[in-house]
Design a protein around this motif. Structure first.
Motif, mmCIF file in Angstrom:
data_model
loop_
_atom_site.group_PDB
_atom_site.id
_atom_site.type_symbol
_atom_site.label_atom_id
_atom_site.label_comp_id
_atom_site.label_asym_id
_atom_site.label_seq_id
_atom_site.Cartn_x
_atom_site.Cartn_y
_atom_site.Cartn_z
ATOM 1 N N VAL A 83 12.715 14.444 -25.861
ATOM 2 C CA VAL A 83 12.925 13.040 -26.191
ATOM 3 C C VAL A 83 13.465 12.918 -27.618
ATOM 4 N N THR A 84 12.961 13.768 -28.497
ATOM 5 C CA THR A 84 13.446 13.731 -29.875
ATOM 6 C C THR A 84 14.942 14.032 -29.923
ATOM 7 N N PHE A 85 15.340 15.052 -29.192
ATOM 8 C CA PHE A 85 16.772 15.373 -29.159
ATOM 9 C C PHE A 85 17.557 14.158 -28.685
ATOM 10 N N LEU B 172 14.079 22.596 -33.279
ATOM 11 C CA LEU B 172 14.128 21.309 -33.975
ATOM 12 C C LEU B 172 14.590 21.487 -35.416
ATOM 13 N N TYR C 196 10.204 25.887 -30.053
ATOM 14 C CA TYR C 196 10.471 24.448 -30.199
ATOM 15 C C TYR C 196 10.690 24.104 -31.665
ATOM 16 N N GLY D 267 3.471 14.834 -29.816
ATOM 17 C CA GLY D 267 3.972 16.204 -29.970
ATOM 18 C C GLY D 267 3.003 17.069 -30.756
ATOM 19 N N ALA E 174 4.496 19.243 -25.546
ATOM 20 C CA ALA E 174 5.287 19.456 -26.760
ATOM 21 C C ALA E 174 6.761 19.543 -26.400
ATOM 22 N N GLY E 175 7.043 20.172 -25.275
ATOM 23 C CA GLY E 175 8.428 20.328 -24.848
ATOM 24 C C GLY E 175 9.079 18.996 -24.541
ATOM 25 N N ILE E 176 8.352 18.138 -23.850
ATOM 26 C CA ILE E 176 8.960 16.861 -23.475
ATOM 27 C C ILE E 176 9.185 16.010 -24.722
ATOM 28 N N VAL E 177 8.273 16.144 -25.669
ATOM 29 C CA VAL E 177 8.474 15.417 -26.927
ATOM 30 C C VAL E 177 9.731 15.941 -27.634
ATOM 31 N N THR E 178 9.897 17.245 -27.594
ATOM 32 C CA THR E 178 11.109 17.824 -28.179
ATOM 33 C C THR E 178 12.360 17.264 -27.498
ATOM 34 N N LEU F 125 13.758 7.290 -22.109
ATOM 35 C CA LEU F 125 15.165 7.677 -22.222
ATOM 36 C C LEU F 125 16.073 6.568 -21.695
ATOM 37 N N MET G 155 3.917 22.251 -35.295
ATOM 38 C CA MET G 155 4.280 23.189 -34.216
ATOM 39 C C MET G 155 4.337 24.614 -34.747
#
Ligand code: NA
Ligand code: NA
Lengths: 546, 969, 160, 112, 129, 93
Positions: free
Chosen positions: B651-653, D41, D37, B620, B645-649, F52, D12
């Motif tokens: 996955v984090t969620f 978060l 983002y 990320g 960065a978005g996909i990491v976000t 996931l 970020m």
């Protein structure tokens, strides 16, 4: 739960439904859309007046609870509440008072300059009314965004180079502000565990020292977001270009937008950081200093403006700066005067923005700007051709009327008698120099002198700038080139100026209302009690469940 | 007379003004004059009837509550002094109207003139009649405003415009000061009521704020009365029509300043500060005004400076603090008004008849207009203080006071000499007026070579006033005596001194001074005679030190040059500094409170770090940093990086137990990527190096930005860590968790919050989405791409060229082949995605999903068809009316919310229960689901509208930009 | 437009619905309704409609593809793990296809691309040539045979 | 967890702030995306981080075991609004680029 | 991992095996993505992850949930199907884009534009643009 | 025993998939050309989808499934758009 109680949510729903329903009509049915929009605005005005009258009668906790609307029938602090009190009702009436003339003005020609003007206009009203009514911090964010989204659309209405350039800055800065808003709100939630303003006011007292720091940090960040909206120096450079670039009726309604920031700051500083709370007085110094800086910058800008539009844009800053200063001084009398000033200056600036377009129409610069807009617009789609004269009759005695209105605006902006600008300024200055009770022995603190000086100076700069531009416009150049102005363009300006006159004549009752407003704002526990004490339908102690 | 008639008296001129203004289109010239004259006369008569009510110190008061809480009431107050002034204002007003009726030419907009004149009269009456000092300040400013309008009456003339602006600026500044002074008086006394202030003289003078209040009030009074050093606006105001000069700038408005000094005399005077401040201003004005008057070429200029000087005389007398001097001052106010008004009118007649006011051109007019000349000569004599005329009497009283000792000082001792000198000057300019204009050879160089007597009624006002000068001069105690007495008593009350209004007091020092002044003035004039005939305008020595020019220069410098410089340097019109400020100030706003509360960023323990999570966030962070680095030159790469960065976000969620967020973020991510790609088409292809990035300043700038960015990043980290590790407060969330199922009817608490507990937020949120879609749509209808972007992209040109060159291929074959297989897959996925969208929608209340996610999914289904088939292909098959969807979505949401009204519940109250359907089983049937349907419908509409509106730009044809034609409005 | 324009599709959608929710009669009914709606959406697109003549060969096709994928997985893993030590010969390969049916082509494309080691690059409809890229191109004919004989023939049997 | 996530948010934010201070509109929009983002978060984080917590109400699970749903609901709203504003900003920057001929945020190249 | 304890050993082993297989394939695929020399070679690498990489994890998930929930769970199959169907689309579009770019830049590594051809009837797909 | 086996397998899977994502990112950063970056992003998507799914196994909850399914079904849309942009310079024609 009587029918009248539901009126509280009406100022949000009426424009929402109208705005949505207008989308079902074809763009070409502009007159019909305009009529529906106008009817909606008038209805909102009527509702606002009804709520205003209700708010004026609030005394005692039971009445105050009647002004709280539990959306979804969830009790505070869990659900979202709408709160009508004197301040929010005042802002509602003010918004509607600006909306009707601005809409009428737009019906002459501006609403043809782009798509979906009327829907966007209604959505803007929805956002404004929601921001004034809500008693929930995050819901406030949502309505801020509704308001901003609609304002983006309205600012860009008519397209064109200036609007797009100014719009880009406006949007960029406000997006940054929106992010700050979110950070601030979530910090506050993280510390206190609530989003309801009244609940927040209660919980603030119990927050431990470690958490309080973060709460204050959150409040600081949130404050920046509001101050950007309110136009405090040095966060306000986006404002004059944006307001200047906006089409006249849009700028006319934008006059209230910077006041939303002011409104929120006023409400939250008193509610959350009011007297008796552990963080009492948080940020007041910043408001005072920032307010003074804003007045100074605004006044300088007013002087430095060659174009009327920019002059008006900077007048917005002067107005904001004055309000911020007054809030920063945190005294009841000054707040009363400041509220009067808020109403007066908003009406003035709105009238002025619309007037400018009419005045500049007679000048080459203005005409060509309009021509460019029309060209840009008429070019894309054949169906948007301007419906010239669709609104009605040309104004007789145009030059005289424009001159009188211009003079009135100048007098109002400079705070000269006899219009409400003077009364407002007098009320504030009088409260600063002659606090109620007239304790003549008490010395006047040095900073008050500075405030007085700056307020006077800002009036003076408006006077100088307005005479300069007024002379240039009316005396030195407009000889024999009376612009074609329709009655429905002149009438809105007159209506707003008439409102300022009414404000002057009725200064006594109005000031008493403002005084009661200030008092209610100061009595935080009443607000908290009203919100937390409002009962759900069907809960014990309430009318029988239907 | 009843008190309430005071209101009538005050409003009569204003009403008259409005009525006159309404005659703006009538051809009749006389009607406005008749109206104005009638009003003035009526006011005069009304005033006259009040006389019995004000004798012997009686006061008529009338009060309407206006802003009682702030001590501002509409209080009218008529005493002897005010009565005398009211008579002056209304009476001379009437005469001026009569005069103006003949003076104004047919080309002038007559109604406007009389309208302004009457309005001014009302404002002036307001000053005189105010019983509340704030009210007085209000009328004070009004006189400035109407004076501005009257000076600028002939606004096609640049001098008129400049003069008007200057007058307004100076008197406006004075007015603001006056207001503050009054507010201080109110602070000291505790009331703005005039009577209370007058009774509180001692309190005022002993208060620590006395001096500031006095200075501020004097600023107001001295600017209004054109006292040195604020005098210069008055000569420039002479660009006004002569009736205006006669009325405002000699008889009434300029008297407002000295009127105020008299009005507040009991409260403010008698102190050392008063003597010095008022005295210096008065004496210097007296002498300098007279001196300047001698050297004016313009008749009205001479009269203007003379007026300044006489006002200085009055000010001087008031400075002395002696009751006798005050009597003289009041007396001189009246006298000056009569002779100066008549002189202005005479000057106006001369101007009117000859076409010029230049004394170097005028000559020997006596033979053409003997009657007017005689009148002017008498008035001049009064001005010069010749015995048997009213000017003589008040001047003698002044001389008598001048030789007395008041506040022993150099100023006091110099006063007799200076007074005599000024007297001599006034004799000199009076003689100059008479001698150059009426005597000598006939004029040779005047625009109108055949001057004659004016019309009968134009002369009448002059006659009347000159007659008054004579009567008062000869039998003062029989004529003005009682009225003056009434006025004096009302001001001085028990301090009223014994004074005598006789022409002959025997040979005493004042008389000797008069004689010296007479002789000295005569000698002076004849000594200067030749010089004056050819000299350029303005007094020697001071000629080049002109207040006007200094004022203009200061005004321009301060209010324009400095202001523009400051505006440019205190503000910016560029975006980057603005955002820099926002970032910097936000950081300060968060960390200054933290710093002062003693916040310490504790170094967190490095335990319990999940290596996979650390790896995930390494990705990320790297994505974010890469995006920052490459965004300038590699746009597509930057877009991919934020995708990372978005996909990491997302996955984090998911990792942190928020599947709803993961889903939504993911869907938005996809749409946003397509959206930005759609936009990239219209951005410049590849940037050359646009700014000299190696230059030193550029490096400094970037270093600064880097510092800001790093600071904000660190700050955000600290805040985030601090708040994440905070002990969880007793949050409202617990309530939601406890009640979501029992009362909200859903197991997915997040969704229940969205559609029920905080459904109002969602309503606003979908409104935002709808509004933005509308805005995007509206803006794109006006969209004009940059010239170099209009062309078809390079890739397509190459591919089309290839197709074109191959005999067996047709243009477009490449893209057809390209999408041959993918489009089949995309089409087959269409119903699959729709089914999936419905799935997401249906389960939202109990499981992750919901209206928003479903809506975006549905929109992607549409989008995919546009991607695979192209706009025309897709729209040929799918009739999507996104505007309808938006409208419908909002209406459904509102209607659902409003449904609860019919059951007596507040807006958005949800009703949920589980229905048991045959075969299917328990089905959640919350009204919130219907609300969510609105969300779904709107999201589909808005998302599709946004994407399609941009996509449509590719198939639009853009006309070549033509320069805008001017369009007549 | 018929009520069920794409019965096979509708059936698949019902199965999908039930897989997503649960295999109950209720969801069968609900899924049928939704699948019908969704297939109307499909019909609106007016896609090229395939004619499956010998659908019983489909499972066979799926079977051989699954086996091929396992095989090529192993092959590609070995190539990657071996790294540069064993220099693989990758290259382009042009194959002339007789298959015309759009759906069949799509299925072929999916098969070729899903299989590690081969990638569908470009199909030229004007002359029916297909360009593929092969990671381990030792024997061109072997790959051509794979596509022509193993997949294309089967697909032509199913669709044409 | 907290440490890593806060560092991530910080990076970020820093990257986003850096980008919005750049002169090209495209850089600004990328920066705003990154910032959103980070802010999402951040909002999410104020509710406290929980791994493997039940996301859906399950009988017999104590309230304290769940993640705080309020910040999640706020993030959802913020995501939607963020998407909307990104779209809007994009279109405005396209319009600005079209009308001014440059993609500089001020609508003209700075000589400075 | 509350349910994991209830898992029979055989299931745990099966789940773990498939999980490791899938993850390993995905990892090897990305290793290939980083190590292979040309774009066209790299194009093959991700298919490891999308074929049996996905297959392994999907199988693991299916076995796990079928056992823990004591009912057949098929929904993961959908993921397998969707990935199988969509990945080729992505890859072939990307590959062809690369091909065209390389040809436009006259890169000798790639086959040139096809110039010869037979007169075959056009079977035009939906894309008319 | 089952739990321990599964725990190690899951941890290993997490690490392998995270590593795979990191390598995909590496390709995105290194390029060298746009299509390589897009390929990297697509791989990143697929790997995160697998991640996931492993969460689902780890938590024993099916709620992660939708997110994975969305990547599987819709994740390719972004990549397709990117590919088409590279090929045609325009996403929707
Ligand atoms: Na949901
Ligand atoms: Na393959």
């Amino acid at each position: 739960m009587n029918l009248a109680h539901h009126l509280i949510v009406a100022p949000i729903l009426i424009p929402l439904v109208t705005g949505a329903a207008l989308l079902l009509f074809d763009e070409r049915q502009r007159t019909l859309k305009a009529m529906i929009g106008l009817a909606s605005s008038l209805l909102i005005f009527a509702v606002a007046v009804a709520l205003f009258r209700f708010a004026d009668r609030i005394d005692g906790p039971e009445a105050a609870r009647q002004g709280v609307y539990l959306l979804g029938n969830w009790a505070a602090p869990f659900g979202i509440v709408l709160v009508v009190d004197r301040l929010s009702a005042l802002m509602l009436v003010l918004t509607a008072t600006l909306a009707v003339p601005a809409l009428i003005f737009a019906m002459a020609r501006w609403h043809t300059a782009g798509a979906h003007f009327h829907s966007l206009f209604q959505f803007l009203l929805m956002g404004l009314n929601g921001a004034f009514l809500t008693g929930d911090l995050f819901n406030l964010f949502v309505f801020f965004e509704v308001m901003l989204a609609a304002s983006y659309g309205l600012l860009l209405h008519g397209s064109g180079l200036q609007r797009v350039k100014a719009g880009l800055h406006y949007i960029a800065v406000n997006l940054a502000a929106a992010l700050l808003f979110l950070i601030g709100v979530s910090l506050i939630y993280g510390v206190t565990g609530t989003l309801n303003m009244a609940d927040l006011a209660e919980r603030v007292a119990t927050v431990g020292a470690e958490q309080r720091m973060l709460l204050e940090a959150g409040a600081g960040i949130l404050g920046v977001a509001f101050l950007i909206k309110a136009g405090m120096w040095p966060l306000n450079f986006w404002l004059p270009p944006a307001y200047t670039a906006a089409s006249a009726p849009v700028a006319g309604i934008f006059a209230i937008m910077s006041k939303v920031g002011i409104y929120v700051i006023l409400r939250l500083t008193l509610l959350v950081f009011g007297e008796g709370t552990p963080s009492s007085g948080f940020g007041l110094h910043i408001l005072l200093i920032g307010g003074l800086a804003t007045i100074t910058f605004g006044a300088i800008g007013v002087l430095a403006s060659q174009a009327l539009g920019r002059l008006a844009g900077f007048s917005v800053l002067v107005s904001s700066g004055t309000m911020l200063t007054a809030i920063g001084m945190s005294s009841g009398g000054i707040t009363t005067g400041a509220l009067f000033y808020l109403v007066s200056s908003t009406l003035t600036i709105s009238a002025f923005f619309m007037l400018i377009e009419l005045v500049e129409r007679g000048q080459d610069a203005g005409a060509s700007v309009l021509a460019v807009t029309m060209e840009a617009y008429g070019d894309a789609d054949a169906d948007d051709e301007e419906e010239e004269g669709g609104g009605g009759f040309a104004m007789p005695g145009t030059m005289a009327m424009l001159g009188i209105c211009f003079a009135a605006c100048g007098i109002l902006l400079a705070g000269l008698p006899p219009l409400s600008g003077f009364v407002a300024k007098f009320a504030m200055l009088s409260a600063m120099l002659n606090p109620a009770g007239g304790d003549s022995a008490a010395p006047v603190p040095a900073y008050i002198w500075f405030v007085v000086f700056l307020i006077i100076l800002s009036g003076l700069s408006a006077l100088i700038a307005m005479t300069r531009t007024g002379i240039r416009t009316f005396w030195a150049s407009m000889e024999g080139t009376a612009p074609r102005v329709l009655v429905i363009e002149m009438a809105p300006v007159l209506l707003l100026l008439f409102a300022t006159m009414l404000l002057t004549v009725q200064a006594g009752p109005v000031m008493r209302y403002m005084d009661a407003t200030t008092e209610a704002l100061g009595a935080t526990h009443h607000y908290v009690d009203a919100v937390t004490g409002a009962r759900r339908v069907g809960a014990p102690g309430q009318e029988v469940q239907p | 007379m009843p008190e309430k008639f005071l209101l009538l008296l005050l409003f009569l001129p204003f009403v008259g003004s409005i009525v006159t203004a309404l005659l703006w289109r009538t051809a009749a010239r006389t009607l406005p004059a008749w109206l104005a004259g009638g009003v003035a006369l009526a006011a005069t008569i009304l005033t006259a009837f009040y006389y019995p009510s004000v004798t012997n110190g009686k006061i008529v008061r009338f009060e309407i509550a206006w802003l009682p809480e702030l001590g501002l009431n509409f209080t009218l107050r008529l005493d002897g002094f005010a009565w005398l002034f009211t008579m002056l204002v209304t009476g001379i007003g009437f005469l001026v109207v009569v005069y103006a009726r003949y003076y104004m030419s047919a080309e002038d907009p007559i109604p406007r003139f009389f309208s302004f004149l009457l309005a001014f009269m009302g404002a002036m009456l307001g000053i005189v009649l105010s019983g509340n000092i704030i009210l007085l300040a209000i009328f004070w400013e009004l006189t400035s405003i109407f004076s501005f309008l009257l000076i600028g009456y002939w606004y096609h003339n640049a001098n008129a415009r400049d003069g008007a602006r200057m007058a307004l600026t100076i008197t406006g500044i004075g007015g603001f000061c006056l207001l503050i002074g009054f507010l201080l008086l109110g602070h000291i006394v505790g009331s703005y009521d005039l009577d209370e202030i007058l009774a509180a003289g001692e309190v005022i003078q002993q208060h620590s704020l006395y001096l500031p209040a006095l200075v501020l009030i004097l600023m107001g009074a001295l600017t209004k009365s054109a006292q040195f050093p604020f005098h210069f606006w008055l000569p420039n105001a002479m660009a006004a029509p002569t009736p205006v000069s006669a009325y405002l700038h000699s008889a009434t408005m300029v008297k407002a300043g000295v009127f105020l000094l008299v009005r507040l005399w009991p409260a403010l005077s008698g102190t050392f500060e008063w003597f010095w401040l008022v005295g210096i201003a008065g004496i210097s004005t007296l002498v300098l005004g007279a001196y300047f008057a001698i050297f004016q070429r313009d008749l009205k200029g001479l009269l203007a400076y003379s007026t300044i000087s006489h006002l200085g005389l009055i000010t001087t007398m008031l400075s002395l603090g002696s009751p006798l001097a005050a009597v003289a001052a009041i007396f001189h106010m009246v006298n000056h008004a009569t002779f100066k008004a008549s002189l202005f009118m005479a000057a106006g007649i001369i101007d009117h008849e000859t076409g010029t006011r230049d004394m170097q051109k005028l000559s020997g007019l006596f033979r053409f207009m003997p009657y007017t000349a005689t009148l002017a000569m008498v008035a001049c004599a009064a001005m010069a203080g010749v015995p048997l005329l009213n000017g003589f009497l008040s001047k003698e009283m002044f001389f008598a006071e001048a030789v007395e000792t008041h506040a022993d000082s150099i100023l006091d001792r110099a006063l007799p000499y200076l007074a005599t000198l000024a007297g001599a000057f006034s004799v000199a300019y009076s003689i100059r007026f008479i001698h150059t204009v009426f005597f000598g050879p006939p004029p040779t160089d005047i625009p109108n070579p055949h001057p004659h007597e004016p019309p009968r009624w134009m002369r009448f006002p002059v006659e009347f006033l000159v007659f008054a000068c004579l009567i008062v001069g000869i039998v003062p105690s029989l004529s003005i005596g009682p009225f003056l007495g009434t006025a004096v008593i009302s001001v001085l009350g028990s301090d009223t001194p014994q004074y005598s209004l006789h022409v002959w007091h025997g040979v005493n020092l004042p008389l000797v001074m008069s004689v010296i002044a007479m002789i000295g003035g005569t000698i002076l004039y004849f000594a200067l005679h030749r010089y004056l005939a050819h000299a350029e305008d303005g007094p020697p020595i001071f000629r080049h030190l002109r207040g006007q020019r200094i004022f203009e220069r200061i005004l321009v410098t301060v209010s324009w040059k400095w202001a523009r410089w400051l505006e440019a340097n205190l503000g910016t019109r560029r975006l980057q500094p603005q955002l820099r400020l926002v970032a910097g100030i936000s950081f300060l706003a968060a960390f200054v409170p933290l710093y002062f509360s003693g916040f310490e960023a504790k170094l967190p323990p490095l335990t319990g770090v999940d290596p996979a999570f650390a790896m995930l966030w390494a990705i990320g962070m790297l994505s974010a940093l890469s995006a920052a680095v490459v965004a300038k030159y590699h746009r597509l790469a930057a877009l991919l990086m934020i995708g990372g960065a978005g996909i990491v976000t997302c996955v984090t969620f998911a990792w942190l137990s928020a599947p709803d967020l993961a889903i939504t973020q993911l869907l938005v991510e996809i749409v946003t990527t397509v959206l930005l790609l759609l936009g990239l088409r219209w951005l410049p292809k590849r940037l050359g190096k646009v700014d000299d990035s190696t230059s030193f300043t550029a490096r400094i700038r970037r270093l600064r930005d880097f510092a800001i960015a790093a600071t904000c990043g660190v700050g955000m980290s600290i805040l985030a860590y601090a708040v994440m590790t905070l002990p969880v407060p007793d949050t409202i969330a617990n309530y939601f968790l406890e009640h979501a199922y029992t009362e909200g009817g859903g197991r997915n608490v997040v969704n229940v919050i969205l559609v029920d507990f905080r459904g109002f937020d969602t309503m606003g949120e979908i409104a935002v989405l709808g509004i933005v879609a509308l805005t995007v749509f509206a803006l794109l209808r006006r969209f004009r791409p940059a010239v170099e972007s209009i062309e078809v992209p390079e890739q397509q040109r190459i591919q089309n060229a290839y197709d074109h060159d191959q005999p067996e291929r047709q243009e477009g074959d490449t893209v057809r082949d390209y999408l041959l297989v993918p489009s089949v897959v995309m089409q087959w996925l269409f119903p699959v995605i729709i089914t999936f969208a419905i799935f997401l929608f249906m389960r939202g209340h109990d499981l992750p999903g919901g209206g928003f996610a479903a809506g975006i999914t549905m929109a992607i289904a549409f989008l995919l068809q546009y991607l695979g088939g192209g706009t025309r292909w897709a729209e040929d098959r799918l009739r999507i009316l996104p505007l309808r969807w938006i409208s419908l979505g909002l209406l459904v949401a509102v209607a659902t919310g409003a449904g609860s009204w019919f059951l007596g519940y507040p807006f958005l109250t949800s009703h949920s229960q589980y229905l048991t359907l045959p075969l299917i089983g328990k089905v959640p049937a919350a009204t919130a689901l219907l609300f969510d349907l609105g969300v779904f419908v709107l999201v589909v509409g808005a998302t599709v509208l946004i994407l399609i509106a941009i996509a449509h730009q590719s198939i639009r044809t853009y006309r070549v930009k033509t320069p805008p034609k001017p369009e007549d409005a | 437009m018929s009520v069920l324009p794409y019965p096979l599709l509708s059936l698949s959608l019902v199965l999908m619905w039930m897989a997503l929710n649960s295999f109950t009669i209720g969801h069968l009914l609900l899924g049928s309704v939704i699948a019908t709606f969704a297939s109307w959406g499909m019909a609106a697109l007016r896609p090229h409609k395939p004619h499956i003549r010998r659908w019983h060969l489909l499972p066979y096709l799926i079977g051989i593809v699954l086996i091929d994928i396992v095989r090529s997985n192993i092959a590609v893993v070995s190539i990657i793990v071996a790294g540069r030590r064993q220099r693989q010969r990758s290259g382009f390969l042009t194959i002339h296809l007789d298959l015309k049916d759009q759906t069949a082509l799509a299925i072929l494309a999916v098969i070729v691309t899903s299989t590690p080691g081969t990638a569908w690059l470009e199909y030229n409809s004007s002359n029916g040539t297909l360009l593929i890229h092969v990671l381990d191109l030792v024997d061109e004919q072997e790959w051509t045979d794979l596509v022509k004989n193993r997949y294309e023939r089967l697909l032509m049997e199913i669709f044409e | 967890m907290e440490l890593i996530l806060s560092l991530g948010i910080g990076i970020m934010t820093g990257s986003g702030v850096w980008l919005i201070l750049r002169p090209r509109t495209y850089q600004v929009i990328i920066g705003l995306s990154l910032l959103s983002y980070a802010v999402n978060l951040f909002i999410f984080g104020v509710g406290g981080l929980k791994v493997n917590a039940p996301a859906i109400l399950t009988d017999g699970v104590p309230v304290s075991a769940y993640t705080d749903p309020v910040p999640q609901a706020l993030v959802l709203t913020a995501i939607v609004i963020g998407f909307a504003t990104t779209a809007l900003f994009l279109v405005v920057l396209l319009a600005s680029r079209g009308l001014t001929g440059t993609d500089h945020v001020d609508g003209r190249e700075q000589s400075q | 991992m509350s349910q994991a304890a209830d898992l029979p050993l055989w299931a745990a082993i099966a789940v773990s095996a498939f999980l490791l297989l899938g993850s390993a394939l995905a990892l090897i695929g990305t290793i290939g993505l980083t190590r292979l020399q040309s774009f066209y070679e790299r194009l093959h690498a991700p298919t490891l992850g999308t074929s049996w990489g996905t297959g392994g994890v999907v199988m693991a998930s299916m076995i796990f949930f079928t056992v823990t929930e004591a009912r057949p769970v098929f929904q993961e199959i959908l993921i397998g199907i969707f990935v199988t169907v969509t990945t080729p689309v992505t890859l072939m579009l990307l590959a062809q884009a690369a091909l065209h770019r390389d040809r436009a830049e006259a890169n000798p590594e790639v086959p040139p534009w096809a110039t010869a051809g037979t007169d075959l009837e056009k079977d035009a797909p939906g894309a008319v643009d | 025993m089952s739990a321990i086996i599964l725990y190690y397998a899951l941890t290993a899977a997490h690490v392998m998939l995270s590593l795979a994502m990191a390598l995909a990112l590496l390709r995105m950063i290194r390029g060298p050309r746009a299509q390589d970056r897009v390929l990297g992003l697509d791989t990143l998507y697929v790997n995160s989808m697998l991640l996931l799914l492993t969460f689902g196994i780890g938590s024993g909850r099916t709620i992660y499934f939708e997110a994975a399914l969305i990547i599987g079904l819709l994740g390719f849309v972004a990549t397709v758009a990117l590919a088409k942009f590279l090929m045609r310079g325009e996403v929707i024609e």
